[in-house]
Design a protein around this motif. Sequence first.
Motif, PDB file in Angstrom:
ATOM      1  N   GLN A   1       1.203  -1.187  -0.145  1.00  0.00           N
ATOM      2  CA  GLN A   1      -0.115  -0.111   0.208  1.00  0.00           C
ATOM      3  C   GLN A   1       0.946   1.068  -0.357  1.00  0.00           C
ATOM      4  N   VAL A   2       0.280   1.906  -0.894  1.00  0.00           N
ATOM      5  CA  VAL A   2       1.678   3.440  -0.980  1.00  0.00           C
ATOM      6  C   VAL A   2       0.810   4.188  -0.271  1.00  0.00           C
ATOM      7  N   GLN A   3       1.832   4.942   1.119  1.00  0.00           N
ATOM      8  CA  GLN A   3       0.751   5.927   1.843  1.00  0.00           C
ATOM      9  C   GLN A   3       2.376   7.128   1.489  1.00  0.00           C
ATOM     10  N   LEU A   4       1.628   7.991   2.532  1.00  0.00           N
ATOM     11  CA  LEU A   4       2.227   9.885   2.881  1.00  0.00           C
ATOM     12  C   LEU A   4       2.045   9.833   4.164  1.00  0.00           C
ATOM     13  N   VAL A   5       2.624   9.926   5.163  1.00  0.00           N
ATOM     14  CA  VAL A   5       2.448   9.877   6.106  1.00  0.00           C
ATOM     15  C   VAL A   5       2.963  11.284   6.807  1.00  0.00           C
ATOM     16  N   GLU A   6       2.820  12.307   6.964  1.00  0.00           N
ATOM     17  CA  GLU A   6       3.036  13.919   7.566  1.00  0.00           C
ATOM     18  C   GLU A   6       2.989  13.437   9.500  1.00  0.00           C
ATOM     19  N   SER A   7       4.792  14.086   9.365  1.00  0.00           N
ATOM     20  CA  SER A   7       4.468  14.295  11.049  1.00  0.00           C
ATOM     21  C   SER A   7       4.828  15.360  10.937  1.00  0.00           C
ATOM     22  N   GLY A   8       5.282  16.252  12.684  1.00  0.00           N
ATOM     23  CA  GLY A   8       6.248  16.973  13.062  1.00  0.00           C
ATOM     24  C   GLY A   8       5.316  18.754  13.197  1.00  0.00           C
ATOM     25  N   GLY A   9       3.911  18.450  13.497  1.00  0.00           N
ATOM     26  CA  GLY A   9       2.937  19.793  13.445  1.00  0.00           C
ATOM     27  C   GLY A   9       2.725  20.181  14.557  1.00  0.00           C
ATOM     28  N   GLY A  10       2.215  20.732  14.798  1.00  0.00           N
ATOM     29  CA  GLY A  10       2.402  21.037  16.480  1.00  0.00           C
ATOM     30  C   GLY A  10       1.897  22.928  16.752  1.00  0.00           C
ATOM     31  N   LEU A  11       2.029  23.407  17.835  1.00  0.00           N
ATOM     32  CA  LEU A  11       1.064  23.772  18.292  1.00  0.00           C
ATOM     33  C   LEU A  11       2.959  25.087  18.956  1.00  0.00           C
ATOM     34  N   SER A  17       9.752  28.023  15.320  1.00  0.00           N
ATOM     35  CA  SER A  17      10.420  26.817  14.501  1.00  0.00           C
ATOM     36  C   SER A  17       9.414  26.152  14.385  1.00  0.00           C
ATOM     37  N   LEU A  18       9.235  24.936  12.869  1.00  0.00           N
ATOM     38  CA  LEU A  18       8.525  23.409  13.509  1.00  0.00           C
ATOM     39  C   LEU A  18       9.670  22.942  12.032  1.00  0.00           C
ATOM     40  N   ARG A  19       9.927  21.457  11.862  1.00  0.00           N
ATOM     41  CA  ARG A  19      10.165  21.243  11.337  1.00  0.00           C
ATOM     42  C   ARG A  19       9.115  19.664  10.507  1.00  0.00           C
ATOM     43  N   LEU A  20       8.898  19.580   9.276  1.00  0.00           N
ATOM     44  CA  LEU A  20       7.467  19.000   8.865  1.00  0.00           C
ATOM     45  C   LEU A  20       8.399  17.881   8.449  1.00  0.00           C
ATOM     46  N   SER A  21       8.013  16.941   8.628  1.00  0.00           N
ATOM     47  CA  SER A  21       8.245  15.088   7.879  1.00  0.00           C
ATOM     48  C   SER A  21       7.408  14.165   6.798  1.00  0.00           C
ATOM     49  N   CYS A  22       7.933  13.950   6.193  1.00  0.00           N
ATOM     50  CA  CYS A  22       6.625  13.428   5.092  1.00  0.00           C
ATOM     51  C   CYS A  22       7.295  11.680   4.924  1.00  0.00           C
ATOM     52  N   ALA A  23       7.407  10.831   5.433  1.00  0.00           N
ATOM     53  CA  ALA A  23       7.569   9.593   5.659  1.00  0.00           C
ATOM     54  C   ALA A  23       7.289   8.694   3.864  1.00  0.00           C
ATOM     55  N   ALA A  24       7.190   8.000   3.373  1.00  0.00           N
ATOM     56  CA  ALA A  24       6.593   7.939   1.930  1.00  0.00           C
ATOM     57  C   ALA A  24       7.049   6.571   1.936  1.00  0.00           C
ATOM     58  N   SER A  25       5.866   5.680   1.865  1.00  0.00           N
ATOM     59  CA  SER A  25       6.405   3.887   1.542  1.00  0.00           C
ATOM     60  C   SER A  25       5.761   3.104   0.435  1.00  0.00           C
ATOM     61  N   GLY A  26       5.334   2.083   0.693  1.00  0.00           N
ATOM     62  CA  GLY A  26       4.764   1.401  -0.068  1.00  0.00           C
ATOM     63  C   GLY A  26       6.186   1.162  -1.827  1.00  0.00           C
TER      64      GLY A  26
END
Length: 117
Positions: A1-11, A17-26
């Motif tokens: 299964q092809v997926q893109l999963v973001e993380s790193g958001g917040g308040l 500063s924030l750093r967002l990540s996107c991990a791809a799989s599949g």
Amino acid sequence: QVQLVESGGGLVQAGGSLRLSCAASGRSFNLDNMAWYRQAAGKQREVVARMSPRGTRTHADSVKGRFTISRDNAKNAVYLQMNSLKPEDTAVYYCAAGESWGATGYWGQGTQVTVSS
């Protein structure tokens, strides 16, 4: 299964500063054009930054000089470094991938970024 999963958001407070990540799989996305989009409440989704497989990058005028898109093909991941955040950067941020520049065949589920004044 092809997926893109973001993380790193917040308040975060304005100026932070924030750093967002996107991990791809599949499958490998090393040959795809990657992008970050955002959608604020009541507004249309807009592109924030794009990056080609060879490293060509563009950033929206509203974030130029503050945000930087990058990718790590070994990790099948793309990132968005966000500095000097402003309240108007508050939105859900989405990672997207496509076979051609501007194409978005795959989307992540989004991560919320909230910037307080």
